[in-house]
Enzyme design. Structure first.
Site, PDB file in Angstrom:
ATOM      1  CG  ASP A 137       3.401  -0.604  -9.112  1.00 26.26           C
ATOM      2  OD1 ASP A 137       4.044   0.405  -8.774  1.00 26.26           O
ATOM      3  OD2 ASP A 137       2.189  -0.735  -8.894  1.00 26.26           O
ATOM      4  CE  LYS A 170       1.433   4.517  -8.186  1.00 23.21           C
ATOM      5  NZ  LYS A 170       2.448   4.090  -7.215  1.00 23.21           N
ATOM      6  CG  ASP A 202       3.516   7.308  -5.275  1.00 22.04           C
ATOM      7  OD1 ASP A 202       3.521   8.114  -4.320  1.00 22.04           O
ATOM      8  OD2 ASP A 202       2.913   6.221  -5.240  1.00 22.04           O
ATOM      9  CE  LYS A 242       2.762   6.504  -0.961  1.00 22.69           C
ATOM     10  NZ  LYS A 242       3.040   5.839  -2.247  1.00 22.69           N
ATOM     11  CG  PHE A 243       9.874  13.787  -1.675  1.00 23.53           C
ATOM     12  CD1 PHE A 243      10.924  12.891  -1.850  1.00 23.53           C
ATOM     13  CD2 PHE A 243       9.449  14.526  -2.769  1.00 23.53           C
ATOM     14  CE1 PHE A 243      11.532  12.749  -3.088  1.00 23.53           C
ATOM     15  CE2 PHE A 243      10.053  14.390  -4.005  1.00 23.53           C
ATOM     16  CZ  PHE A 243      11.096  13.493  -4.175  1.00 23.53           C
ATOM     17  CG  ASP A 263      14.256  14.629   5.320  1.00 27.42           C
ATOM     18  OD1 ASP A 263      14.576  15.303   6.335  1.00 27.42           O
ATOM     19  OD2 ASP A 263      14.979  13.745   4.833  1.00 27.42           O
ATOM     20  CB  ILE A 264      13.890  19.062   7.715  1.00 22.40           C
ATOM     21  CG1 ILE A 264      15.099  18.929   6.802  1.00 22.40           C
ATOM     22  CG2 ILE A 264      14.108  18.305   9.024  1.00 22.40           C
ATOM     23  CD1 ILE A 264      16.360  19.586   7.344  1.00 22.40           C
ATOM     24  N   PRO A 265      11.599  20.592   6.054  1.00 19.05           N
ATOM     25  CG  PRO A 265      10.198  22.222   6.997  1.00 19.05           C
ATOM     26  CD  PRO A 265      11.179  21.148   7.369  1.00 19.05           C
ATOM     27  CB  THR A 314      -5.064   2.477   2.007  1.00 21.08           C
ATOM     28  OG1 THR A 314      -4.033   2.173   1.085  1.00 21.08           O
ATOM     29  CG2 THR A 314      -5.814   3.703   1.565  1.00 21.08           C
ATOM     30  CD  GLN A 351      -4.820  -1.948  -3.651  1.00 20.93           C
ATOM     31  OE1 GLN A 351      -5.030  -1.666  -2.485  1.00 20.93           O
ATOM     32  NE2 GLN A 351      -4.059  -1.218  -4.444  1.00 20.93           N
ATOM     33  N   GLY A 355      -3.014  -0.210 -11.571  1.00 19.45           N
ATOM     34  CA  GLY A 355      -1.838  -1.017 -11.875  1.00 19.45           C
ATOM     35  C   GLY A 355      -2.234  -2.309 -12.556  1.00 19.45           C
ATOM     36  NE  ARG A 356      -1.612  -5.549  -8.241  1.00 20.94           N
ATOM     37  CZ  ARG A 356      -1.727  -5.811  -6.954  1.00 20.94           C
ATOM     38  NH1 ARG A 356      -1.332  -6.978  -6.490  1.00 20.94           N
ATOM     39  NH2 ARG A 356      -2.229  -4.914  -6.131  1.00 20.94           N
TER      40      ARG A 356
HETATM   41  O1  C5P Z   1      -1.962  -2.997  -9.080  1.00 20.32           O
HETATM   42  P1  C5P Z   1      -2.779  -1.984  -8.351  1.00 20.32           P
HETATM   43  O2  C5P Z   1      -3.884  -1.371  -9.188  1.00 20.32           O
HETATM   44  O3  C5P Z   1      -3.255  -2.475  -7.008  1.00 20.32           O
HETATM   45  O4  C5P Z   1      -1.734  -0.797  -8.075  1.00 20.32           O
HETATM   46  C1  C5P Z   1      -2.084   0.325  -7.342  1.00 20.32           C
HETATM   47  C2  C5P Z   1      -0.929   1.272  -7.255  1.00 20.32           C
HETATM   48  O5  C5P Z   1      -1.287   2.306  -6.353  1.00 20.32           O
HETATM   49  C3  C5P Z   1       0.360   0.665  -6.717  1.00 20.32           C
HETATM   50  O6  C5P Z   1       1.441   1.388  -7.310  1.00 20.32           O
HETATM   51  C4  C5P Z   1       0.288   0.960  -5.238  1.00 20.32           C
HETATM   52  O7  C5P Z   1       1.541   1.069  -4.645  1.00 20.32           O
HETATM   53  C5  C5P Z   1      -0.407   2.313  -5.239  1.00 20.32           C
HETATM   54  N1  C5P Z   1      -1.090   2.650  -4.012  1.00 20.32           N
HETATM   55  C6  C5P Z   1      -2.096   1.883  -3.462  1.00 20.32           C
HETATM   56  N2  C5P Z   1      -2.717   2.266  -2.305  1.00 20.32           N
HETATM   57  C7  C5P Z   1      -2.360   3.386  -1.710  1.00 20.32           C
HETATM   58  C8  C5P Z   1      -1.342   4.178  -2.230  1.00 20.32           C
HETATM   59  C9  C5P Z   1      -0.726   3.773  -3.402  1.00 20.32           C
HETATM   60  O8  C5P Z   1      -2.452   0.861  -4.021  1.00 20.32           O
HETATM   61  N3  C5P Z   1      -2.985   3.758  -0.625  1.00 20.32           N
END
Ligand code: C5P
Length: 241
Positions: A13, A35, A62, A64-65, A67-69, A122, A192, A212-213
Site C-alpha cells: 500500500d 498485493k 487487487d 476488485k473488478f 462491470d458487465i461480464p 468489511t 482495522q 500490510g502495516r
Molecule cells: O495494513 P493492513 O494489514 O491493515 O492492510 C491490509 C490490506 O488488506 C490493505 O491493503 C487493505 O486495503 C486490504 N483489505 C482489508 N480489508 C478488506 C479487504 C482488503 O484490510 N476487507
C-alpha cells in the site's frame, strides 16, 4: 501441506514504484507474494506488476473488478497476460460476471490466475447493507455470494477471519480463503476494526493472509514477515497432529 511462506501476502500500500521496490527489498526472501492494489496500480500502471514478476515474486492484483461480464472477462485476460498469481472481482457482480471472470482466467496461456470474489466489504455493517437494498444478514450475504462465486468457477474468496470458519462449514473445503485484517499479537490495530492473529486465521480455515502495516511499518520488515510465517508454521504443525 502448503509451505507457510506461500500463505503470506504482503500488501504494497504505497504510492510509487520506488517505494514498492524499497519495501520488497526490505522484506527480502521472507515473503514471495505481494498485493498490488488500486493506489499503486493507478499511480504506476502494469509495469510495477511486470517488474515484481520479473524479479521472481508473485502478484495478487487487487483491483476488485465489477462491470458487465464481457468487460470483466477482457480485463482478466490482460491481467492473466501480465502473469498475475491472484486477482479480485466483486462477488455482487453476479453469476454471469463471475463465470466470465473464471473462464477468462482459465483460458490464460500460462498458469491461470486464481480469481477471488470479494463478498461483503468489511467496511460495510448491517445498516450499510440494508441501505443498499440487501435485507439479509451480513453473514448470510457473505455465504450466498461465496456460493455463487465457487459455483461459477472462481478459485476462492476474500473474507474476514470471522467469516472464514462459517464459509468452510457452509460452502466447503476446496477453495482459497484470503483474509486481511491480520495483526500479530501485540501489534497496532490501526484503522482495522476486527482483527485476528495469523494463527487464528489459519485455524479458521484461511489459505492465505494479507498483511500490510505490521510488516511494512515494522523497523525490520524481513523479521516481522519471518515471525508471522513461524506463527503459521506452528499452527499448521499442530493441526497435523
Ligand atoms: O495494513 P493492513 O494489514 O491493515 O492492510 C491490509 C490490506 O488488506 C490493505 O491493503 C487493505 O486495503 C486490504 N483489505 C482489508 N480489508 C478488506 C479487504 C482488503 O484490510 N476487507
Amino acid at each position: 501441506m502448503t509451505d507457510p511462506r506461500e500463505r503470506l501476502i504482503v500488501a504494497l500500500d504505497v504510492p510509487s514504484a520506488a517505494a514498492a521496490q524499497k519495501m520488497v527489498a526490505a522484506v527480502g526472501d521472507s515473503a514471495s507474494i505481494y498485493k498490488v492494489g488500486m493506489q499503486l496500480y493507478t499511480a504506476e500502471g502494469p509495469q510495477v506488476v511486470r517488474d515484481l514478476i520479473a524479479s521472481g515474486r508473485k502478484v495478487f492484483l487487487d483491483l476488485k473488478f465489477h462491470d458487465i461480464p464481457n468487460t470483466v472477462g477482457s480485463a482478466i485476460r490482460e491481467a492473466a497476460g501480465l502473469g498475475v498469481y491472484m486477482l479480485t472481482v466483486h462477488g455482487s457482480g453476479g453469476g454471469k460476471m463471475l463465470r466470465a471472470a473464471a473462464e477468462s482466467a482459465k483460458a490464460a496461456l500460462g498458469s491461470a490466475p486464481i480469481v477471488l470474489a470479494v463478498t461483503v466489504l468489511t467496511s460495510m455493517d448491517q445498516n450499510d447493507l440494508n441501505a443498499v437494498g440487501v435485507a439479509d444478514e451480513v453473514a448470510h450475504q457473505v455465504v450466498r455470494l461465496a456460493r455463487i462465486a465457487i459455483q461459477s468457477g472462481c478459485g476462492g474468496v476474500v473474507a474476514s477471519v470471522q467469516e472464514a470458519a462459517l464459509l468452510r462449514k457452509e460452502v466447503g473445503g476446496n477453495f482459497a480463503i484470503v483474509t486481511p485484517g491480520i495483526r500479530p499479537a501485540g501489534s497496532a490495530i490501526g484503522d482495522q476494526a476486527r482483527v485476528a492473529t495469523p494463527a487464528e486465521a489459519i485455524a479458521a480455515g484461511a489459505t492465505h493472509i494479507v498483511v500490510g502495516r505490521p510488516i511494512t511499518g515494522a523497523s525490520d520488515p524481513s523479521n516481522a514477515a519471518r515471525e508471522i510465517i513461524a506463527e503459521m508454521s506452528e499452527i499448521a504443525a499442530e493441526s497435523r497432529l
